[in-house]
Design a protein around this motif. Structure first.
Motif, PDB file in Angstrom:
ATOM      1  N   LYS A 190      -3.908   8.124   5.058  1.00  0.00           N
ATOM      2  CA  LYS A 190      -2.693   7.803   5.819  1.00  0.00           C
ATOM      3  C   LYS A 190      -2.293   6.338   5.605  1.00  0.00           C
ATOM      4  O   LYS A 190      -2.320   5.521   6.538  1.00  0.00           O
ATOM      5  N   PRO A 191      -1.957   5.965   4.357  1.00  0.00           N
ATOM      6  CA  PRO A 191      -1.667   4.561   4.035  1.00  0.00           C
ATOM      7  C   PRO A 191      -0.585   3.954   4.911  1.00  0.00           C
ATOM      8  O   PRO A 191       0.434   4.580   5.196  1.00  0.00           O
ATOM      9  N   LYS A 192      -0.835   2.725   5.358  1.00  0.00           N
ATOM     10  CA  LYS A 192       0.116   2.002   6.204  1.00  0.00           C
ATOM     11  C   LYS A 192       0.627   0.770   5.472  1.00  0.00           C
ATOM     12  O   LYS A 192      -0.091   0.135   4.713  1.00  0.00           O
ATOM     13  N   SER A 193       1.849   0.412   5.739  1.00  0.00           N
ATOM     14  CA  SER A 193       2.482  -0.733   5.094  1.00  0.00           C
ATOM     15  C   SER A 193       1.986  -2.041   5.704  1.00  0.00           C
ATOM     16  O   SER A 193       1.732  -2.123   6.908  1.00  0.00           O
ATOM     17  N   SER A 241       6.854  -4.816  10.389  1.00  0.00           N
ATOM     18  CA  SER A 241       7.700  -3.693  10.807  1.00  0.00           C
ATOM     19  C   SER A 241       9.166  -4.089  10.970  1.00  0.00           C
ATOM     20  O   SER A 241      10.065  -3.311  10.637  1.00  0.00           O
ATOM     21  N   GLN A 246      10.676  -4.011   7.626  1.00  0.00           N
ATOM     22  CA  GLN A 246      10.817  -2.632   7.152  1.00  0.00           C
ATOM     23  C   GLN A 246      12.119  -2.039   7.695  1.00  0.00           C
ATOM     24  O   GLN A 246      12.860  -1.375   6.965  1.00  0.00           O
ATOM     25  N   ASP A 297       8.883   5.465   5.504  1.00  0.00           N
ATOM     26  CA  ASP A 297       7.468   5.549   5.850  1.00  0.00           C
ATOM     27  C   ASP A 297       6.622   5.603   4.582  1.00  0.00           C
ATOM     28  O   ASP A 297       6.845   6.444   3.700  1.00  0.00           O
ATOM     29  N   TYR A 352       3.394   6.374   4.197  1.00  0.00           N
ATOM     30  CA  TYR A 352       2.559   7.587   4.180  1.00  0.00           C
ATOM     31  C   TYR A 352       3.338   8.765   3.597  1.00  0.00           C
ATOM     32  O   TYR A 352       2.863   9.476   2.709  1.00  0.00           O
ATOM     33  N   GLU A 384       6.187  -1.802  -1.943  1.00  0.00           N
ATOM     34  CA  GLU A 384       4.941  -2.186  -1.265  1.00  0.00           C
ATOM     35  C   GLU A 384       3.979  -2.878  -2.223  1.00  0.00           C
ATOM     36  O   GLU A 384       3.379  -3.913  -1.899  1.00  0.00           O
ATOM     37  N   GLU A 390      -3.126  -8.743   8.032  1.00  0.00           N
ATOM     38  CA  GLU A 390      -3.455  -7.866   6.913  1.00  0.00           C
ATOM     39  C   GLU A 390      -2.865  -8.349   5.587  1.00  0.00           C
ATOM     40  O   GLU A 390      -3.369  -8.027   4.519  1.00  0.00           O
TER      41      GLU A 390
END
Length: 671
Positions: free
Chosen positions: A166-169, A173, A176, A183, A185, A210, A653
């Protein structure tokens, strides 16, 4: 998460995945399809050309028993009928197929058409019962495989991995939302299981944004590491360098070469260490420019090393350096250097008695110690990983670095990808070079092409035949070198044909390559191991199978293996693709001979695919695979990254993920 947690991935398959650089589920979701098969409409076999790939129905009317079917290396054959048209279907090295075929049943086949001796067959096709065909409908991802892996296993594993990861950016946000990014994912799920072309393109663009955001942000974190104070001072003067150029080279430097030499000389005389990429088209004179840097180094009493990716290229460079530096001690160190010679050379290098050492990866070994190493030159830099270059640099005290590439890269991409290197580009076209005639060869002209090549050989010329793979793929969509070698041996029995591929031992590869250089072989059937640095002036023909599988810069590199003399030369591009994009890209090669123009057009057509000409098609940063994405999203990623840093938006991150991705992507892409 370990890949063995994925259903269908046992220990054996996990080891095969590791050969693809996949060690966990995060790697697996980043193993993007190399291509997609559009299997939404079947074709009539009767009107298909030789070597075409078709999706076509057929009823099995008989299955002749064949004793060879149960043996390794044998084949299974079925006779089929389609609206009165009879053809055969053949599977090589797949004896298990025999137990799955049912006489009288209708099937859907996908494979390569073979017209020979008045008979039509489909070779190594994928197949299913027509009445309940599911897997062969829609747009089907095709992955690079190894060992026991199959397309079915890989498709399932990638989708399961996406759901687990479930890859997250890491893009904030608020940005985005501001830039309308979907999304992440969902984008990963789509590229591994697309419903239509538009959905696939949008998902590819999102992932590209990304990936480039991560890479560009990483450069912003580490670019301060570039400025390093010089420890070695050079005494070479402008006049000494000019005298070297005039006396040691039997030709006048082009304006581009002169500018490159001036830039390098300025770097080497500055208080900061040189860390430079010298890029130029095939035949632009990069080696001569690099020798000027070597002269500045050795004439000042230091040692220089020239690293080459292959033994054949190392030997070529050694001969060139010996000719240019007759008054200096030059040695060569490769894997085939005898143990006695290695000991002697290493001793001389350590004592400073060797001024210039030319070699392959053998010079990186721990027991190769320099006394006063001050310049490292890496030829064909994309063949060396970051770790390998670092090992070489550690052998000197802040040595200058000059890496060279004959794979032209658009300036826009260079600034993004090579954020830690200064870039010098030689733009001049090679002088006195006869343009290479490039043609796209349709299937029905294949035999005419072979006849033309046979006549070329009778006139004393030689030819290359290049395939993308050593072995064919599961679907039979690729011509393999072994299959082509056998086919040409049958079609052209009077010619001397050699075989060259990466699974051969270095000693065998070198023997074949030298035999070709010495005109003992007429046709050389090879994978892309001949892409870099091979210089055989007598070779006048280059034939490239499945040309759509290569990036344009790589095709340009391969084409550059011919046309290296005053002989009229030819390049033939063979493709089975009906994709308008693939045909448009190949026409770019046909209509252009300037490597920089080609890379710019490729950049616009594919976003970035295969600009670096790395071994996997479309691989620009190691993880983007063959995704086709739009150029604008690279610059969108840069814009977002700039905004993050300008506004000092703190997302923990970003630094951790970006730096990790930087080292991983760059090492893969340059390796």
């Amino acid at each position: 998460m370990e890949v063995t947690k994925i259903k269908g991935i046992n220990e054996k398959r996990a080891k095969d995945l590791e050969k693809l650089g996949i060690t966990d589920t995060a790697d697996l979701i980043g193993h993007f399809p190399r291509a997609y098969l559009d299997l939404r409409q079947a074709q009539s076999l009767k009107y298909a050309y030789h070597n075409d790939f078709v999706l076509t129905p057929g009823k099995i009317i008989s299955i002749p028993m064949n004793a060879f079917a149960v043996r390794k290396g044998g084949f299974v054959k079925a006779v089929c009928e389609q609206e009165g048209f009879v053809f055969t279907v053949i599977w090589f090295n797949q004896p298990y197929v025999l137990s799955k075929l049912v006489q009288g049943k209708d099937y859907l086949f996908y494979g390569r058409v073979n017209h020979r001796n008045g008979q039509t067959s489909i070779v190594n096709p994928t197949y299913e019962f027509l009445e309940n065909s599911v897997r062969m409908q829609g747009i089907i991802p095709q992955y690079s495989l190894k060992g026991s892996l199959t397309q079915k296993v890989m498709r399932s594993a990638c989708l399961l991995a996406v759901n687990l990861e479930k890859p997250k950016s890491i893009i904030p946000s608020e940005l985005q939302v501001k830039y309308g990014l979907g999304d992440l994912y969902s984008a990963y799920k789509t590229v591994h299981n697309p419903s239509n072309e538009q959905e696939l393109r949008e998902a590819s663009n999102r992932i590209a944004t990304e990936e480039y955001f991560s890479l560009i942000s990483a450069y912003k974190f580490i670019k301060g590491d570039r400025n390093q104070a010089r420890a070695n001072e050079y005494s070479c003067t402008d006049k000494q360098l000019l005298d070297f150029i005039v006396k040691r080279f039997p030709f006048e430097f082009t304006d581009g070469q002169k500018q490159a030499v001036n830039g390098i000389f300025s770097n080497m005389k500055s208080p900061l260490v040189m860390n430079k990429l010298l890029q130029g088209d095939v035949g632009s004179g990069k080696t001569a420019v690099s020798m000027c840097a070597v002269f500045v180094c050795v004439s000042s009493g230091y040692q220089a090393v020239l690293l080459s990716p292959t033994e054949v290229l190392a030997q070529q460079n050694f001969n060139a350096v010996k000719n240019a530096f007759p008054d200096y001690n030059v040695e060569i160190l490769t894997g085939s250097t005898s143990a006695k010679e290695k000991t002697s050379i290493k001793k001389a290098v350590k004592e400073g008695l060797v001024n210039i050492l030319v070699g392959t990866h053998a010079v990186i070994q721990e027991d190769v110690v320099f006394k006063k190493l001050s310049l490292c030159v890496c030829d064909e830099q994309q063949r060396f990983g970051v770790a390998q270059r670092s090992s070489l640099l550690a052998k000197g005290v802040t040595p200058d670095v000059l890496v060279m590439s004959a794979t032209p890269i658009p300036r826009t991409l260079s600034l993004i990808f090579y954020g830690d290197l200064d870039i010098t580009t030689i733009l001049d076209k090679p002088k006195m070079r006869i343009p290479i005639q490039t043609n796209l060869v349709p299937s029905h002209k294949y035999n005419d092409m072979l006849k033309f090549i046979e006549n070329q050989v009778k006139e004393g010329r030689q030819a290359y035949f290049v395939c993308p793979k050593i072995e064919g793929d599961e679907e039979g969509t690729l011509m393999s070198v072994t299959e082509l070698y056998q086919s040409l041996t049958e079609s052209l029995p009077s010619l001397r044909i050699g075989l060259l591929h990466g699974k051969m031992k270095d000693k065998e590869k070198n023997a074949v390559m030298y035999a070709f250089k010495d005109k003992l072989i007429d046709l050389l059937v090879s994978t892309t191991v001949i892409e870099v640095g091979v210089d055989v002036p007598n070779a006048s023909v280059m034939v490239i199978y499945n040309a759509e599988r290569f990036g344009l810069s790589q095709l340009h590199q391969l084409r550059g293996r011919v046309g290296r003399s005053n002989l009229k030369s030819y390049c033939f591009l063979l493709t089975n693709s009906n994709s308008p994009i693939a045909i448009e890209r190949l026409k770019v090669i046909k209509e252009n001979s300037d490597g920089f123009k080609i890379s710019e057009k490729d950049f616009k057509l594919r976003g970035s695919g295969d600009i670096l000409g790395s071994r996997q098609s479309g691989k620009v940063s190691g993880e983007l695979g063959s995704l086709v994405y739009d150029t604008e999203y690279i610059f969108l990623a840069k814009k977002i990254s700039d905004e993050v840093f300008e506004r000092a938006i703190k997302v923990p991150e970003i630094r951790e993920v970006a730096i990790k991705k930087y080292h991983k992507l760059k090492d893969v892409a340059l390796n």
